[in-house]
Motif scaffolding. Sequence first.
Motif, short mmCIF file in Angstrom:
data_model
loop_
_atom_site.label_atom_id
_atom_site.label_comp_id
_atom_site.label_asym_id
_atom_site.label_seq_id
_atom_site.Cartn_x
_atom_site.Cartn_y
_atom_site.Cartn_z
N VAL A 126 -11.60 28.01 29.70
CA VAL A 126 -10.49 28.88 29.49
C VAL A 126 -10.57 29.58 28.17
O VAL A 126 -11.32 29.23 27.13
N SER A 127 -10.41 31.04 28.43
CA SER A 127 -10.66 31.70 27.26
C SER A 127 -9.52 32.03 26.27
O SER A 127 -8.24 31.84 26.78
N PRO A 128 -9.38 32.17 25.07
CA PRO A 128 -8.29 32.41 24.10
C PRO A 128 -7.42 33.43 24.59
O PRO A 128 -7.98 34.38 25.20
N GLY A 129 -6.46 33.47 24.49
CA GLY A 129 -5.52 34.55 24.68
C GLY A 129 -4.32 34.86 23.75
O GLY A 129 -3.83 33.93 22.87
N GLN A 130 -3.48 35.96 24.00
CA GLN A 130 -2.36 36.18 23.19
C GLN A 130 -1.10 36.00 23.95
O GLN A 130 0.10 35.84 23.34
N ASN A 131 -0.99 35.64 25.15
CA ASN A 131 0.11 35.51 26.02
C ASN A 131 -0.07 34.46 27.18
O ASN A 131 -0.94 34.01 27.27
N LYS A 132 1.17 34.23 27.75
CA LYS A 132 0.70 33.20 29.05
C LYS A 132 0.21 33.85 30.47
O LYS A 132 0.30 33.26 31.50
N LYS A 133 -0.47 35.20 30.18
CA LYS A 133 -0.58 35.64 31.54
C LYS A 133 -1.98 34.88 32.23
O LYS A 133 -1.89 34.54 33.62
N LEU A 148 -5.15 22.70 37.54
CA LEU A 148 -4.39 23.19 36.26
C LEU A 148 -3.37 22.14 35.78
O LEU A 148 -2.36 21.71 36.34
N PRO A 149 -3.92 21.65 34.53
CA PRO A 149 -2.87 20.57 33.98
C PRO A 149 -1.55 21.33 33.45
O PRO A 149 -1.55 22.33 33.04
N GLN A 150 -0.45 20.19 33.58
CA GLN A 150 0.72 20.67 33.21
C GLN A 150 0.75 21.18 31.80
O GLN A 150 1.47 21.95 31.28
N TRP A 151 -0.01 20.42 30.78
CA TRP A 151 0.00 20.44 29.35
C TRP A 151 -0.38 21.84 28.93
O TRP A 151 -0.40 22.28 27.81
N LEU A 152 -1.37 22.56 30.12
CA LEU A 152 -1.80 23.91 29.65
C LEU A 152 -1.04 24.84 29.96
O LEU A 152 -0.82 25.40 31.06
N ASP A 153 0.10 25.01 29.36
CA ASP A 153 1.29 25.78 29.36
C ASP A 153 1.50 26.91 28.11
O ASP A 153 2.67 27.43 28.17
N GLY A 154 0.63 27.07 27.31
CA GLY A 154 0.64 28.25 26.36
C GLY A 154 -0.03 29.69 26.50
O GLY A 154 -0.18 29.75 27.77
N ASN A 155 -0.53 29.98 25.39
CA ASN A 155 -1.19 31.21 25.51
C ASN A 155 -2.72 31.19 25.85
O ASN A 155 -3.34 30.25 25.19
N THR A 156 -3.24 31.90 26.95
CA THR A 156 -4.70 31.64 27.35
C THR A 156 -4.93 33.15 27.66
O THR A 156 -4.27 33.97 28.22
N GLY A 157 -6.41 33.44 27.77
CA GLY A 157 -6.95 34.62 28.74
C GLY A 157 -7.38 34.02 29.90
O GLY A 157 -6.92 33.12 30.58
N GLN A 158 -8.60 34.39 30.41
CA GLN A 158 -9.21 34.02 31.71
C GLN A 158 -9.46 32.45 31.95
O GLN A 158 -9.93 31.91 31.07
N ILE A 159 -8.92 31.98 32.95
CA ILE A 159 -9.03 30.81 33.59
C ILE A 159 -10.00 30.55 34.65
O ILE A 159 -9.72 31.13 35.60
N TYR A 160 -11.23 29.83 34.85
CA TYR A 160 -11.87 29.80 36.06
C TYR A 160 -12.32 28.39 36.19
O TYR A 160 -12.67 27.67 34.89
N PRO A 161 -12.68 27.77 37.29
CA PRO A 161 -13.39 26.47 37.32
C PRO A 161 -14.76 26.07 36.85
O PRO A 161 -15.50 27.15 37.52
#
Length: 444
Positions: A126-133, A148-161
């Motif tokens: 998970v990369s840091p981010g400024q929004n929920k994109k 994707l966990p339900q609690w990961l519901d804030g601001n992030t950058g790119q997400i990959y497995p």
Amino acid sequence: NYPVLFLVAVMRSQFCSGLALFSTIRTAVSLSMNSPKNVVVVGGGIQGTSVAYQIAKQSGDDTNIVLLESKAPASAASGKGGGFMARGWGDGSPTQRLHELAFDMYEGLANDLGVTSYRKLPVLSVSPGQNKKGVDKAKRDNTLSNILPQWLDGNTGQIYPMGLGDDTAQITPAEFVNKMLENKSDKINVVLGTCTGVETTGKGSEEGSKISAVKYMPRDGTEEASMPADAMIVSAGPWSCAAEQWFDGAVQLPMEGIKSTSIVWKKPEGKEVDATALFCGEDNRFGTHLEVYPRPDGTIYICGIGGSDYISKEDLQSGAFREVCEAKDTRVEAAKSAFQEMSSTYKAVGELDRVQSCMRPCPPDALPYMGRVPGFEGAYINAGHNCWGIAWAPACGKAMAELVLQGECSSVNLSPFDPARFTPSQGRGGRGRKQRGTNVGEQW
């Protein structure tokens, strides 16, 4: 002539089989006679306890095992570590075998011992981010949406497995330590005290001194005591470098302790905590690169908080932070803020369960010390396992038990881990987690 030739062949086969059986019996008897009867393991963390447990499993009823621990079993890093393991994250270095063997052993051991905290789980980068994109995009991805966990519901950058849960897993190390001790309570005696040296007698089989006793200061006493030992294994994490003094400089163990803070979140009331681990990118806003491990009890463990302290070998030899190892308040706040940026759930209802700090033992080349102490028959080192000490513990325990009881290790090539490989002048090496050679975790 054929019946005669056949009879000769049968007799020859039986004679050879008899020789092989005799050789096997002779070897077994020799090993039984030469195996140590009084074994002292110095250090009651997951590494030392794994060594004691495997020796208890592989030895006879006449072998006495003492686990000498300065404070309490799993009171240092083994009580405060994340417990993450990854089978395929080695980089082809000599430690690759430790990754694979330990991972393959853990599931069976957890079942045998009744450990409830072991489980396989997927891992996301998970990369840091400024929004929920980042989260919104991951939800639209068929592969990511399933893990994707339900609690990961804030601001992030790119997400990959990084792993789908086939070769990544977790365990709560303190539970594993206690279960091993419970299982072998008839053979392993835990003694609280700090090792202060060794006693030797005569000449060993290799023209060196032979271990006869281990000296220690009892935790509740004021006078030094000793216990008989014809084998001792030093497995006391970063404090193992004190063995330089015990063995009169016969082995040099350059070591640096990396002291880092971690935090644990309580399970939010009325909410399920999905089992997906996160390895997060550098977040310059908070100075963090979080590693996030949800546990089966609903708590979430977080490390990779940054701001680690480097503890010298000389301080470690004096027992620095062995009794008290406190978290840094500034890093606790940084970790809270960084995680709550990624999780709106924990920003709204999150509550910390505890904050803590512990040390990892780091030799200059990031390889562990595993093997004999030169010039001291019956003395061994098993230490310096870097950030993978918990992940490698079953393999290290098995390897050291083979070396102590059988005279050689058949499961792991220990030659790259020779405790006598260093002089103090050599420089510092890498210290972080890697996935196939790529840095993915805290590099300290």
